[in-house]
Structure formats: structure tokens, C-alpha cells
Design a protein around this motif. Structure first.
Motif, PDB file in Angstrom:
ATOM      1  N   TYR A  38       1.048  -1.127   0.009  1.00 24.00           N
ATOM      2  CA  TYR A  38      -0.133   0.114  -0.086  1.00 24.00           C
ATOM      3  C   TYR A  38       0.946   1.114  -0.022  1.00 24.00           C
ATOM      4  O   TYR A  38       0.472   2.280  -0.645  1.00 24.00           O
ATOM      5  CB  TYR A  38      -0.959  -0.027   1.252  1.00 24.00           C
ATOM      6  CG  TYR A  38      -2.007   0.960   0.876  1.00 24.00           C
ATOM      7  CD1 TYR A  38      -3.291   0.627   0.363  1.00 24.00           C
ATOM      8  CD2 TYR A  38      -1.992   2.360   1.567  1.00 24.00           C
ATOM      9  CE1 TYR A  38      -4.170   1.615   0.148  1.00 24.00           C
ATOM     10  CE2 TYR A  38      -2.975   3.085   1.474  1.00 24.00           C
ATOM     11  CZ  TYR A  38      -4.183   2.800   0.810  1.00 24.00           C
ATOM     12  OH  TYR A  38      -5.092   3.663   0.463  1.00 24.00           O
ATOM     13  N   TYR A 123     -11.529  -0.548   1.945  1.00 25.38           N
ATOM     14  CA  TYR A 123     -11.287  -0.697   3.121  1.00 25.38           C
ATOM     15  C   TYR A 123     -12.384  -0.253   4.209  1.00 25.38           C
ATOM     16  O   TYR A 123     -12.277  -0.508   5.419  1.00 25.38           O
ATOM     17  CB  TYR A 123      -9.947  -0.223   3.657  1.00 25.38           C
ATOM     18  CG  TYR A 123      -9.485   1.107   3.614  1.00 25.38           C
ATOM     19  CD1 TYR A 123      -9.762   2.107   4.422  1.00 25.38           C
ATOM     20  CD2 TYR A 123      -8.620   1.488   2.714  1.00 25.38           C
ATOM     21  CE1 TYR A 123      -9.318   3.114   4.499  1.00 25.38           C
ATOM     22  CE2 TYR A 123      -8.171   2.741   2.549  1.00 25.38           C
ATOM     23  CZ  TYR A 123      -8.564   3.692   3.665  1.00 25.38           C
ATOM     24  OH  TYR A 123      -8.017   4.985   3.730  1.00 25.38           O
ATOM     25  N   SER A 153      -5.616  -4.802   6.012  1.00 25.63           N
ATOM     26  CA  SER A 153      -4.778  -4.504   5.031  1.00 25.63           C
ATOM     27  C   SER A 153      -4.300  -5.604   4.222  1.00 25.63           C
ATOM     28  O   SER A 153      -3.053  -5.565   3.177  1.00 25.63           O
ATOM     29  CB  SER A 153      -3.431  -3.700   5.839  1.00 25.63           C
ATOM     30  OG  SER A 153      -2.644  -4.506   6.394  1.00 25.63           O
ATOM     31  N   LEU A 158      -6.968  -6.093  -0.818  1.00 24.90           N
ATOM     32  CA  LEU A 158      -6.985  -4.547  -0.182  1.00 24.90           C
ATOM     33  C   LEU A 158      -7.489  -3.453  -1.208  1.00 24.90           C
ATOM     34  O   LEU A 158      -8.457  -2.760  -0.993  1.00 24.90           O
ATOM     35  CB  LEU A 158      -5.743  -4.105   0.328  1.00 24.90           C
ATOM     36  CG  LEU A 158      -5.564  -2.682   0.863  1.00 24.90           C
ATOM     37  CD1 LEU A 158      -6.326  -2.456   1.845  1.00 24.90           C
ATOM     38  CD2 LEU A 158      -4.279  -2.332   1.065  1.00 24.90           C
TER      39      LEU A 158
END
Length: 471
Positions: A38, A123, A153, A158
Motif C-alpha cells: 500500500y 477498506y 490490509s 485490499l
């Protein structure tokens, strides 16, 4: 970092080796991998994601103490405000400006400068589901923020789902260090990953070029082009989004996780209820369980049921994007669901119920409903409401014979046939596997090599992000 990039393949290859051979550090490897994955989108985005996750985690545990139940509201507001701030500020300001005529100036410039964090819608919904499930008593919250972070996560799902529930994924996170991952699971995961990669690279991306050209014509497009654009986008978004889901589920298999199925051949649906049981399944059940049922579901009479359905689908449309065309798209599907519910009352006559169970009726119903869904995609894809309505008018006035004679229409027929083939492959997967393994290995090896080379060749050109990354 996208699944179909060389960077990701190197990242995942190294992570998988560590994950398989350093068993006692699996959770730490996943936590670090999630941060790296991420964080590659931007450290600012990562910081916001970690902060929102931590605040929801604290709210989950704080609200269970006497006198602190109000923290449940805080846990709801924080991720929702985060989503609204990044995704809907510009829409709200533009709408307010158009209604009042007031100049917005610096505020609009600020809103335009905001960069939408990747995966924020997904999320956010996963955090909200976890919080609500704990509040309802359906889930015992984990005491470990470390494990909670891995759950929220988990990088395969994700960015664009499937949206997982705490009771589905948390037990898998808790057990992952002791889990034995067999070669057959890794091989099946690789199969799903490469099927998804092929759908993205060989079908969705090339098709997007044609779709973009059709829609770029704007009001100048013909009625034939309007239908081809709608057909094309319907197949593009399916092969693009289901590709991501296949790849995510495949990555999960290789890491020992079982992510839920997100697509089940939606274009063979005969009615809107069936469509939403087959299309983006994880979002459909989220909207059902946390919005529709939360509003009262079907427990407060027919009129309230229909209103709840419409509200749920309007929210679903708004979730997809910060444009009123998305809200209208959701509203259209809400009206279709209401209309379908009303027609079910006709089943009280036995002859209607028998007719609907006849195979020929289903064939006709699938064909008709496929075209209805194709029309609704216009509102999802069009740049504005004016173009969507212009395309609708042209689609109603189309010369069907002329449309059927175009070479591009035959491409659409071929894509639908491919969709049917995928349905057969998925429903008879074990049988296809046995038949395929009767083929001598040298021949299978040549096919595998050709398949990989074709994908590598296509990867040399321009590739595109998955459509749902923007949501």
C-alpha cells in the motif's frame, strides 16, 4: 502497485518464498508486505489508512466498556468522514454551487487537488462491517492490533475486494502460522491468478481502447455505436473486475487464505435479483446486510420494503463514484429490483409459475435482461447525464438489422460466448481438469508456454489500471 506489473510479480515471488519457508514469522511478513504494497501508492495514503484503522480498532474496544458506548458512533464517523472527505468533497461543493449560484473559488480548487487514496471505498466498508458485527454480538474482536492490521490490509483484496467479514477472515489470520500450505493449493492459486491476468491483458485492456473511442464521440455517435459502446463497456467492466477478483482469490490460495467468490457469471441472469447475487457478490451482501436490513428490510410492509431497496441501491451507486450518474445508475437498479418484486406476485397463478420454470422462458428472460443491464451501463460510463440520455434515445431508435450486421457486433457475440464458456468451466471445473490432464504433458507444456508468451507480449505495451481502482 498493480497485479499485472513486473514489480508486483517480483514483490509477490519474494514474499511467497519467505512466507512458505519462514513459517513462524508469517504474520510479520504479511504485515510488512501489506505496508510495502500500500505504501508504494504514497506514504501519505498509507499514513491515513493506518490512522483510520487504529482509530476504529480503539473504538471497537472502547465501546464495550460501561459509559463508552458512544465510541461506536465515533468508530462509524471516522471512516465515513475519511471517505467523504477524499471522495465526495468536490461533488458536494459543485452541487452546492450549482444550487445556490455562489462562487466556491479556493474551496473547489482545494477539493480538486485531493488525490483519492486507492482502495478507500473497500477498506472503509470492511472497517464498518467489522465494527457493526462486534456491536451486534456476531464477532468477538481481536485484542491484537497487529492481527487486526493484517486482516484489514491483506494486500490481495485490499485495493478492490472482495470485501471480507471479520468472522470469515480473522480466524484464517489467527491460524495462518500453523497452516500447512500444499502444492496443490499453490498450483490452483497460480491457475486462478493467470486466468485473471489473461482476462485483464488479453480481453479487458484491448477492449477498453474501442470503448473509449466510442464514448469519445459524445453526441455524434450513431445509434449503432451507442449499442456497441454499451455492450463493449459491459464486457470490459466484467472482464476487468472479475480479472482482479480471480487474481486476488488466486493470491489468497497461494498464501493459505480463502477469499469469497465475487462473480458468478452475472450475464446469464434472468432478473435483477439474480444479477445482484452474481455481480460483485461481496458488495451486494454488504449493502443487503448493513444498509437494506439496517433500514428495516422487508419487515415493515411492502411500501417500506420498496423504499429500503431503492435507498440501498442509491447508496450502492454513490459508493461507486462521486458523480450523480452513478447515483442514477444505482437508482435504476433499485427500480428494477422493485419491479421484479412486484411481478413475483403473479406467481400466485400456477400457469405463470410453470411458464417461468420452462427453459425457453429463461432463455428469453436472460436475453431481455442482458440488454436491460447493458443499457444501465450507459449511466455508469457516460461522462454526464446529457450524454447518457442522448445514448438512451438513440438506443431506443436503433436499426437492429443494421446493428447485427456490423463486424463489431459479432465480436460482442463472441465475448458473450466466452462468458458462457467461463460459466461452464467454473461449474464443471473438476471435470475440465481431469479431461485436460489426459492430454499428454508435452502438448500441455506447449499450450502453457504459448499462453505465458502471449501475456508477456501484451505486457510489453501500454497497460491500464483496474477500473475499480478509482472507487
Amino acid at each position: 502497485m498493480v497485479f499485472h506489473s513486473p514489480n508486483f510479480l517480483v514483490f509477490f515471488g519474494l514474499l511467497l518464498l519467505l512466507f512458505l519457508f519462514v513459517k513462524k514469522w508469517r504474520l510479520a511478513i504479511l504485515a510488512a508486505g501489506n505496508i510495502w504494497f500500500y505504501g508504494s501508492s504514497g506514504l501519505g495514503m498509507l499514513a491515513v489508512f493506518v490512522a483510520v484503522t487504529a482509530l476504529v480498532f480503539l473504538a471497537v474496544h472502547g465501546m464495550q466498556r460501561p459509559g463508552f458506548r458512544w465510541l461506536y458512533i465515533v468508530g462509524l464517523v471516522v471512516p465515513i468522514l475519511n471517505l467523504v472527505c477524499f471522495k465526495y468533497t468536490l461533488l458536494l461543493l459543485e452541487t452546492w454551487g450549482s444550487l445556490t449560484g455562489l462562487p466556491l473559488g479556493p474551496m473547489e480548487q482545494f477539493a480538486s487537488s485531493l488525490v483519492l487514496p486507492v482502495g478507500i471505498s473497500f477498506y472503509t466498508f470492511q472497517l464498518l462491517a467489522y465494527l457493526i458485527d462486534v456491536r451486534r454480538g456476531e464477532l468477538e474482536p481481536t485484542r491484537s492490533f497487529f492481527r487486526f492490521w493484517v486482516f484489514i490490509s491483506l494486500f490481495p483484496q485490499l485495493i478492490a475486494g472482495p470485501i471480507m467479514r471479520g468472522k470469515e477472515l480473522m480466524p484464517q489470520v489467527d491460524a495462518i502460522q500453523e497452516k500447512s500450505i500444499r502444492w496443490q493449493e499453490i498450483k490452483y492459486g497460480m491457475y486462478l491468478f493467470f486466468v485473471g491476468l489473461a482476462k485483464k491483458i488479453l480481453i479487458a485492456d484491448p477492449l477498453s481502447l474501442e470503448v473509449n473511442e466510442w464514448f469519445a464521440q459524445g453526441a455524434a455517435m450513431s445509434s449503432t455505436d451507442a449499442w456497441l459502446a454499451a455492450y463493449g463497456f459491459g464486457f470490459q467492466i466484467y472482464f476487468d473486475f472479475s480479472a482482479y477478483s480471480d487474481m486476488a482469490i488466486g493470491l489468497g490460495w497461494m498464501l493459505g487464505f480463502r477469499l469469497i467468490e465475487n462473480f458468478r457469471s452475472p450475464y446469464i441472469s434472468a432478473d435483477p435479483s439474480e444479477f445482484w447475487r452474481r455481480w460483485h457478490i461481496s458488495l451486494s451482501r454488504w449493502i443487503r446486510d448493513y444498509v437494506y436490513i439496517g433500514l428495516g428490510g422487508n419487515r415493515k410492509g411492502a411500501a417500506r420494503t420498496h423504499l429500503n431497496l431503492l435507498a440501498a441501491m442509491l447508496i450502492s451507486g454513490l459508493w461507486h463514484g462521486a458523480m450523480w450518474t452513478f447515483v442514477l445508475w444505482g437508482g435504476l437498479h433499485g427500480l428494477l429490483l422493485i419491479l421484479h418484486k412486484l411481478t413475483l406476485k403473479l406467481n400466485r397463478w400456477n400457469w405463470v409459475e410453470r411458464l417461468r420454470s420452462f427453459w425457453l422462458y429463461r432463455v428469453v428472460a436472460v436475453a431481455v435482461f442482458f440488454h436491460v443491464v447493458t443499457w444501465t451501463w450507459v449511466f455508469f460510463r457516460a461522462q454526464d447525464f446529457t450524454l447518457a440520455m442522448d445514448m438512451t434515445a438513440k438506443m431506443l431508435a436503433v436499426d437492429w438489422l443494421a446493428l447485427w450486421q456490423t463486424p463489431m457486433f459479432m465480436l460482442m457475440v463472441g465475448l458473450y460466448a466466452l462468458h458462457l464458456f467461463e460459466y461452464g468451466l467454473r461449474t464443471k471445473e473438476a471435470l475440465f481438469s481431469r479431461v485436460w490432464h489426459w492430454v499428454p504433458f508435452p502438448i500441455r507444456g506447449v499450450v502453457y508456454a504459448g499462453f505465458v508468451l502471449a501475456i508477456l507480449y501484451m505486457l510489453r505495451g501500454e497497460t491500464y489500471d483496474f477500473i475499480y481502482f478509482q472507487f
